[in-house]
Write an enzyme that holds these catalytic residues in place. Structure first.
Site, PDB file in Angstrom:
ATOM      1  N   SER A  27      -3.899   5.892  -7.576  1.00 22.67           N
ATOM      2  CA  SER A  27      -5.244   6.083  -7.006  1.00 22.67           C
ATOM      3  C   SER A  27      -6.309   6.065  -8.102  1.00 22.67           C
ATOM      4  CB  SER A  27      -5.321   7.421  -6.264  1.00 22.67           C
ATOM      5  OG  SER A  27      -4.484   7.395  -5.149  1.00 22.67           O
ATOM      6  N   ARG A  31      -9.391   3.070  -8.995  1.00 20.16           N
ATOM      7  CA  ARG A  31     -10.821   3.424  -9.077  1.00 20.16           C
ATOM      8  C   ARG A  31     -11.392   3.073 -10.452  1.00 20.16           C
ATOM      9  NH1 ARG A  31      -8.309   6.146  -5.119  1.00 20.16           N
ATOM     10  NH2 ARG A  31      -9.538   6.983  -3.398  1.00 20.16           N
ATOM     11  N   GLY A  96      -3.926  -1.531   0.345  1.00 13.86           N
ATOM     12  CA  GLY A  96      -4.993  -1.060   1.228  1.00 13.86           C
ATOM     13  C   GLY A  96      -6.136  -0.457   0.425  1.00 13.86           C
ATOM     14  N   ARG A 124      -2.945  -3.820   8.804  1.00 20.23           N
ATOM     15  CA  ARG A 124      -3.453  -2.448   8.708  1.00 20.23           C
ATOM     16  C   ARG A 124      -4.919  -2.341   9.155  1.00 20.23           C
ATOM     17  NH1 ARG A 124      -1.675   0.012   3.157  1.00 20.23           N
ATOM     18  NH2 ARG A 124      -2.474   1.872   4.180  1.00 20.23           N
ATOM     19  N   GLN A 169      -9.618   6.642   0.961  1.00 25.12           N
ATOM     20  CA  GLN A 169     -10.022   5.251   0.730  1.00 25.12           C
ATOM     21  C   GLN A 169     -11.364   4.987   1.385  1.00 25.12           C
ATOM     22  OE1 GLN A 169      -6.736   2.948   2.227  1.00 25.12           O
ATOM     23  NE2 GLN A 169      -5.410   3.479   0.508  1.00 25.12           N
ATOM     24  N   ASP A 317       1.395  10.742   1.285  1.00 22.62           N
ATOM     25  CA  ASP A 317       2.275   9.808   0.573  1.00 22.62           C
ATOM     26  C   ASP A 317       3.635  10.424   0.228  1.00 22.62           C
ATOM     27  OD1 ASP A 317       0.325   7.877   0.716  1.00 22.62           O
ATOM     28  OD2 ASP A 317      -0.447   8.232  -1.300  1.00 22.62           O
ATOM     29  N   LYS A 344       0.594   2.961   7.636  1.00 19.91           N
ATOM     30  CA  LYS A 344       0.689   2.741   6.191  1.00 19.91           C
ATOM     31  C   LYS A 344       1.327   1.361   5.956  1.00 19.91           C
ATOM     32  CE  LYS A 344      -1.190   6.536   4.759  1.00 19.91           C
ATOM     33  NZ  LYS A 344      -2.474   6.467   4.060  1.00 19.91           N
ATOM     34  N   ARG A 348       5.872   4.397   8.945  1.00 22.05           N
ATOM     35  CA  ARG A 348       6.775   5.247   8.152  1.00 22.05           C
ATOM     36  C   ARG A 348       7.501   6.295   9.004  1.00 22.05           C
ATOM     37  NH1 ARG A 348       3.063   5.568   2.578  1.00 22.05           N
ATOM     38  NH2 ARG A 348       3.869   3.608   1.758  1.00 22.05           N
ATOM     39  N   ARG A 390       7.554   3.150  -0.604  1.00 19.61           N
ATOM     40  CA  ARG A 390       7.880   4.581  -0.503  1.00 19.61           C
ATOM     41  C   ARG A 390       9.132   4.821   0.344  1.00 19.61           C
ATOM     42  NH1 ARG A 390       3.787   6.606  -3.489  1.00 19.61           N
ATOM     43  NH2 ARG A 390       1.712   5.853  -3.011  1.00 19.61           N
TER      44      ARG A 390
HETATM   45  C1  S3P Z   1      -5.235   6.605  -1.245  1.00 15.46           C
HETATM   46  C2  S3P Z   1      -5.462   7.308  -0.086  1.00 15.46           C
HETATM   47  C3  S3P Z   1      -4.449   7.455   0.968  1.00 15.46           C
HETATM   48  C4  S3P Z   1      -3.052   7.183   0.424  1.00 15.46           C
HETATM   49  C5  S3P Z   1      -2.978   5.924  -0.387  1.00 15.46           C
HETATM   50  C6  S3P Z   1      -3.931   5.996  -1.568  1.00 15.46           C
HETATM   51  C7  S3P Z   1      -6.342   6.482  -2.208  1.00 15.46           C
HETATM   52  O1  S3P Z   1      -4.719   6.518   1.996  1.00 15.46           O
HETATM   53  O2  S3P Z   1      -2.118   7.120   1.483  1.00 15.46           O
HETATM   54  O3  S3P Z   1      -1.667   5.723  -0.882  1.00 15.46           O
HETATM   55  O4  S3P Z   1      -6.100   6.073  -3.360  1.00 15.46           O
HETATM   56  O5  S3P Z   1      -7.468   6.800  -1.828  1.00 15.46           O
HETATM   57  P1  S3P Z   1      -5.793   6.825   3.172  1.00 15.46           P
HETATM   58  O6  S3P Z   1      -7.142   6.848   2.580  1.00 15.46           O
HETATM   59  O7  S3P Z   1      -5.611   5.687   4.133  1.00 15.46           O
HETATM   60  O8  S3P Z   1      -5.375   8.138   3.754  1.00 15.46           O
END
Ligand code: S3P
Length: 431
Positions: A27, A31, A96, A124, A169, A317, A344, A348, A390
């Site tokens: 994550s 960013r 995603g 998705r 996200q 996660d 996801k 899952r 995962r």
């Molecule tokens: C993430 C947020 C989560 C997580 C993904 C990474 C992120 O998703 O499941 O693996 O880096 O902001 P969601 O924002 O869809 O909950």
């Protein structure tokens, strides 16, 4: 390109011992990669995630005009202060995070972009990001709610937005657009999701205000390049933490692990299940907590727990691996309020239930979760990972305590977030 499908045999283990330093948090890496492309100057990142997902973010940054080079473990990204056009679609691969965050980041340009992804990503939901970003003034077009996403950028106006589904996200996408909008953008959420977006914006020099349930950013701020070491990925550590928690006598230590409180809930859950977790050498780096973590299993096995409400969002996660080891606990694990697991990289909930059944477990599936009774010994089986990293890793952990060998179909998918997973698993597993 032809994708090679690999199966991997995972044999039962006797113990888990050793110490690990894990590649950077996925994550945070996303960013930093995306913001560095917009920042002025040269960003230098060490311990950047080695996963294919973050390579997708870097690839998009390069396609948008940033210069990306790798030398001796350092990734240098020269940002341009603004994004150029991209005549080819931007490929987000399986990620995603890349697709949703880029939708926000690109919304203020005068260009038109198309974001594409692989088969899983193209299934998705993207409406959750289209809605707020188009309210801000960009024209976002989806294909029946999914990718390809077309972004026709424009002058953005700040919004005050409450996320209908907890999603870091989406929160980050709105903040990234808010950084470039006129006025103050506020995102409100009912559950505090991971705050790496807020912390990364601050690290790159932006002012971000926070209250208990909201975060605000004033538009028009310029970002400045940073030098940073990305903390080890706690969601990758989760597989090893859970594996170590299963074997009395285990001892596993993680150096430089990311311990951001919005991500470290698994440590509380494992403690509640009876595992012994020690945290040492806590430091803050670019707003992110980093430390050393030691885990030892309880002598009499893990107890049991219920995960619901805000906990489910914070552990989203980690739920697959917790569910995969749940039948080895004494009292089982009950998971609710986790409907997001169905959208996801795979469904899952369905895949965890099917694979647990293949290993001989009794399990009950709900629309928003699972009941996995405890006290069940699993046997080796053929696991369908569904191409989901995962799921492949979660069942590789379950396999360590099963009787007989387990075959993980689609084991190569681990490389989406954690290419070193099987090598490191072998390194710490005593057989
Ligand atoms: C993430 C947020 C989560 C997580 C993904 C990474 C992120 O998703 O499941 O693996 O880096 O902001 P969601 O924002 O869809 O909950």
């Amino acid at each position: 390109m032809l994708e090679t499908k690999t199966e991997r045999i995972v044999k039962p283990a006797r113990n888990i011992l050793g110490s690990l330093r894990l590649p950077g948090d996925k994550s945070i890496s996303h960013r930093y990669a995306l913001l560095s492309a917009l920042a002025n100057g040269t960003t230098k990142l060490t311990n950047f995630s080695t996963g294919a997902d973050c390579a997708s973010s870097l690839g998009c940054a390069a396609a948008l005009g940033a210069t990306v080079t790798r030398r001796d473990g350092v990734i240098e990204i020269v940002g341009s202060g603004e994004f150029g056009p991209s005549y080819a679609p931007l490929d987000c691969g399986n990620s995603g995070s890349t697709m949703r965050m880029l939708t926000g980041l690109l919304a203020a340009t005068s260009h038109t972009y198309t974001l594409i992804g692989d088969v899983s990503l193209s299934r998705r939901p993207m409406e959750r990001v289209r809605k707020p970003i188009s309210q801000m003034g960009a024209e976002i077009t989806l294909t029946e709610g999914h990718a390809p996403v077309t972004i026709r950028g424009g002058k953005l106006t700040a919004i005050d937005y409450t996320t209908p589904v907890p999603s870091a996200q989406v929160k980050t996408a709105v903040l990234f657009a808010g950084l470039q909008a006129a006025g103050t953008t506020t995102v409100r959420e009912s559950v505090r999701t991971r705050d790496h977006g807020e912390l990364a914006l601050r690290a790159f020099g932006a002012n971000v205000d926070r209250s208990i349930d909201s975060v605000s950013i004033v538009g028009g701020q310029q970002l400045q390049a940073i030098e940073a070491a990305v903390p080890g990925d706690i969601s990758s550590a989760a597989f090893f933490l859970c594996a170590a928690a299963l074997f009395p006598g285990s001892n596993l230590v993680f150096d430089s692990l990311g311990l951001n409180p919005t991500r470290a809930t698994l440590l509380d859950v494992l403690t509640a299940l009876g595992a012994h977790i020690g945290v040492l050498n806590l430091e803050e780096k670019n707003g992110e907590l980093v430390g050393t973590v030691q885990v030892n299993a309880p002598t009499n096995g893990l107890t049991g727990t219920t995960i619901s409400g805000a906990l489910s969002a914070q552990l989203i996660d980690e739920l697959p691996v917790l569910a995969a080891i749940a039948s080895y606990t004494q009292n089982g694990v009950r998971i609710r309020d986790a409907k997001e697991l169905r959208v996801k990289e795979s469904d899952r909930i369905a895949l965890v239930a099917n694979n647990l059944r293949a290993m001989g477990a009794e399990v009950q599936e709900f629309e928003d979760g699972l009941d996995v009774p405890g006290g069940q010994q699993l046997h080796g089986a053929e696991i369908n990972s569904g191409g989901d990293h995962r799921i492949a890793m979660a069942f590789s952990v379950a396999a360590l305590k099963a009787s007989g060998d387990t075959v993980i179909q689609g084991a190569e998918s681990a490389a989406i977030s954690f290419p070193e997973f099987y090598e490191l698993l072998d390194q710490v597993t005593e057989r």
